[in-house]
Design a protein around this motif. Structure first.
Motif, mmCIF file in Angstrom:
data_model
loop_
_atom_site.group_PDB
_atom_site.id
_atom_site.type_symbol
_atom_site.label_atom_id
_atom_site.label_comp_id
_atom_site.label_asym_id
_atom_site.label_seq_id
_atom_site.Cartn_x
_atom_site.Cartn_y
_atom_site.Cartn_z
ATOM 1 N N HIS A 1 -4.464 -1.258 5.712
ATOM 2 C CA HIS A 1 -3.526 -0.222 6.180
ATOM 3 C C HIS A 1 -3.409 -0.228 7.706
ATOM 4 O O HIS A 1 -3.013 0.765 8.301
ATOM 5 N N ASP B 1 0.805 -1.219 0.000
ATOM 6 C CA ASP B 1 0.000 0.000 0.000
ATOM 7 C C ASP B 1 0.844 1.277 0.000
ATOM 8 O O ASP B 1 0.703 2.129 0.878
ATOM 9 N N ASP C 1 -1.198 -2.399 -4.340
ATOM 10 C CA ASP C 1 -1.658 -1.010 -4.189
ATOM 11 C C ASP C 1 -0.463 -0.048 -4.189
ATOM 12 O O ASP C 1 -0.318 0.792 -3.290
ATOM 13 N N HIS D 1 0.616 3.436 -2.477
ATOM 14 C CA HIS D 1 -0.381 4.421 -2.909
ATOM 15 C C HIS D 1 0.213 5.717 -3.449
ATOM 16 O O HIS D 1 -0.229 6.812 -3.088
ATOM 17 N N HIS E 1 -3.829 -4.091 2.525
ATOM 18 C CA HIS E 1 -5.192 -3.689 2.149
ATOM 19 C C HIS E 1 -5.926 -2.842 3.185
ATOM 20 O O HIS E 1 -6.564 -1.863 2.843
HETATM 21 ZN ZN ZN Z 1 -4.519 0.165 -0.099
#
Ligand code: ZN
Length: 257
Positions: A162, A8, A36, A10, A160
């Motif tokens: 976090h 993640d 992600d 991002h 996913h």
């Molecule tokens: Zn995420």
């Protein structure tokens, strides 16, 4: 055997750089990314390139998939961010002279699961690798926990939500609290039961601690949750300057929420 596991990111370049700088000091044998890499943040292309070049194993996350195909199941702000992310990837790939550099091709070929000995790696859960959330409060949903644990051989590393931590089948959730001023928390993996380990988020932590989070797995026995400061005001400012990214996406970095 020492392995760093990130997830993640991002599109948060500042957080990714700070985490990689820390990883470089840890003498790890390999680096895995649980997906992600894009979505929400202002530097999707830069982050995909770095993850592609540095990680020996990269998984597809739901935001990566949303940026490639039709985004489905996202809230309005997240979907707007995904469409902007897609435009950035397309622009990069149009300008790119070598087909080997196409970021959309790289993301499109990523696997959804990976297995290594006793450990499996997913973005969401063992049951729905791309997009199932396993939240700490799911320990009050024993049926869900039972079903997910049934699909796990021994250890499952995931992201996913976090929210970093370790789930055991009892079911229990162990939250790694890393006090300010300290940069890590050790946790021994339960020797005789299964466990799901959420490695937290590099680029958008949501457990109330704004520091970037990642995990080092040592000899498949110990996990170290590391928390790394990064210049989050830089990332926040970049987000504020991009009209397709809600200001909230930057503001929440300060809270770690
Ligand atoms: Zn995420």
């Amino acid at each position: 055997m020492k392995r760093a596991i990130i997830s993640d990111v991002h599109g948060n370049l500042e957080a990714l750089q700070a985490v990689l700088e820390d990883i470089d000091k840890q003498n790890v044998d390999s680096l895995y990314c649980l997906g992600d890499t894009v979505g929400y943040g202002p530097n999707p292309c830069e982050c995909v390139k770095i993850v592609r070049d540095r990680c020996s194993m990269v998984l597809l996350g739901n935001h990566d998939q949303g940026a490639l195909f039709d985004p489905d199941g996202f809230n309005v702000g997240a979907e707007k961010a995904i469409r902007w992310t897609r435009s950035q990837l397309e622009q990069h790939d149009r300008m790119s002279k070598h087909s080997a550099n196409m970021l959309a091709d790289f993301l499109g070929e990523l696997p959804r699961t990976h297995a290594d000995g006793d450990a499996m790696f997913v973005h969401g859960s063992a049951r729905r690798p791309l997009d199932e959330y396993v939240f700490p409060e799911d320990i009050y949903n024993p049926l869900k926990m039972e079903h997910v644990f049934e699909l796990i051989g021994r250890y499952c590393f995931q992201g996913h939500t976090h929210i970093p931590g370790i789930f055991t089948p009892s079911p229990e959730f162990l939250s790694p609290n890393v006090p300010q001023g300290s940069d890590e928390c050790h946790a021994a993996l339960p020797p005789s039961t299964k466990a799901m380990i959420n490695v937290g988020s590099v680029g958008q932590p949501r457990d109330g601690d704004p520091r970037a989070c990642y995990v080092i797995l040592e000899d498949d026995q110990t996990v170290r949750f590391r928390r790394i400061e990064y210049p989050l005001e830089v990332t926040r400012r970049k987000i504020h300057q991009i009209s397709d990214l809600d200001n909230f996406l930057g503001d929440r970095l300060v809270q770690g929420r």
